[in-house]
Design an enzyme around this catalytic site. Structure first.
Site, short mmCIF file in Angstrom:
data_model
loop_
_atom_site.label_atom_id
_atom_site.label_comp_id
_atom_site.label_asym_id
_atom_site.label_seq_id
_atom_site.Cartn_x
_atom_site.Cartn_y
_atom_site.Cartn_z
N GLY A 259 0.83 -1.19 0.00
CA GLY A 259 0.00 0.00 0.00
C GLY A 259 0.86 1.24 0.00
CG HIS B 10 0.89 6.40 5.74
ND1 HIS B 10 2.14 6.80 6.17
CD2 HIS B 10 0.99 5.08 5.45
CE1 HIS B 10 2.96 5.75 6.14
NE2 HIS B 10 2.29 4.69 5.72
CD GLN C 180 3.68 5.78 2.59
OE1 GLN C 180 2.67 5.25 2.16
NE2 GLN C 180 4.72 5.08 3.02
CB CYS D 117 6.03 1.74 6.77
SG CYS D 117 5.42 3.27 6.06
CG LEU D 118 6.91 1.03 0.57
CD1 LEU D 118 6.18 1.38 -0.72
CD2 LEU D 118 8.02 0.01 0.31
CG HIS E 49 0.36 0.64 7.55
ND1 HIS E 49 1.46 0.23 8.28
CD2 HIS E 49 0.83 1.49 6.61
CE1 HIS E 49 2.54 0.81 7.78
NE2 HIS E 49 2.19 1.58 6.76
CD GLU E 50 -0.81 2.00 3.08
OE1 GLU E 50 -0.46 3.20 2.90
OE2 GLU E 50 0.02 1.09 3.22
NI NI Z 1 3.25 2.83 5.46
#
Ligand code: NI
Length: 181
Positions: free
Chosen positions: A47, A146, A52, A100-101, A142-143
């Protein structure tokens, strides 16, 4: 349409609350969605949220078909979710490992609701509403975090369950070998 740089933890933009999208079905929004999809695919993420890649709007993409980063998880349909809302459908929560990226190389144990309903819109303004469980529910929580400026380490309650992915894998393998003996 291109692969964008993913901001890393420490960048103040990741701590900002994202703004809702007001106009759907525009060229700008399609461009953003394509950038997110391209960047997520390139980084092999499950995701990605617009903040981000430096865009403070309530736009998410997520989805998982046979993903090498998550070999044991169920698949999740490729989804574009805009202006999302989440409603937990039970009080039950479960610990699970997350990455997480924006926090590259690390993994941490995070507690999430196991059963939720989420709603929102696709990039054309079409309504999305789904009831999901487990890993799918975890990814969406999680997304959505953000968009509220929250990264998963801020959700952690046990900082001993936090580490580098390769070290954690090594430790898990050693533990499994031990248990076999
Ligand atoms: Ni993330």
């Amino acid at each position: 349409m291109s692969v964008k740089k993913v901001l890393r933890m420490g960048d103040p933009l990741l701590l900002k609350t994202a703004e809702p999208v007001e106009k759907f079905n525009t060229r700008t929004l399609s461009g953003l969605v394509n950038d997110l999809l391209d960047t997520m695919a390139k980084q092999e993420g499950a995701g990605l949220a617009a903040p981000q890649i430096g865009v403070s709007l309530q736009v998410l993409v997520f989805g998982l078909a046979a993903n090498p980063r998550y070999p044991d998880e169920e698949s999740i349909p490729m989804t574009v979710l805009i202006n999302p809302r989440i409603e937990p459908l039970s009080d039950q929560m479960e610990d699970g490992w997350e990455g997480c990226l924006s926090v590259p190389g690390l993994r941490g144990l995070v507690s999430r609701y196991t059963h939720i309903r989420y709603s929102g819109f696709d990039q054309f303004g079409g309504k999305i509403e789904r009831e999901v469980r487990d890993f799918h529910a975890r990814v969406v929580q999680h997304e959505c975090d953000h968009l509220d400026g929250i990264l998963y380490p801020q959700r952690m309650t046990n900082m001993r369950a936090f580490g580098f992915e390769d070290e954690l894998e090594k430790a898990a393998e050693a533990k499994m070998a031990d248990e076999k003996e």
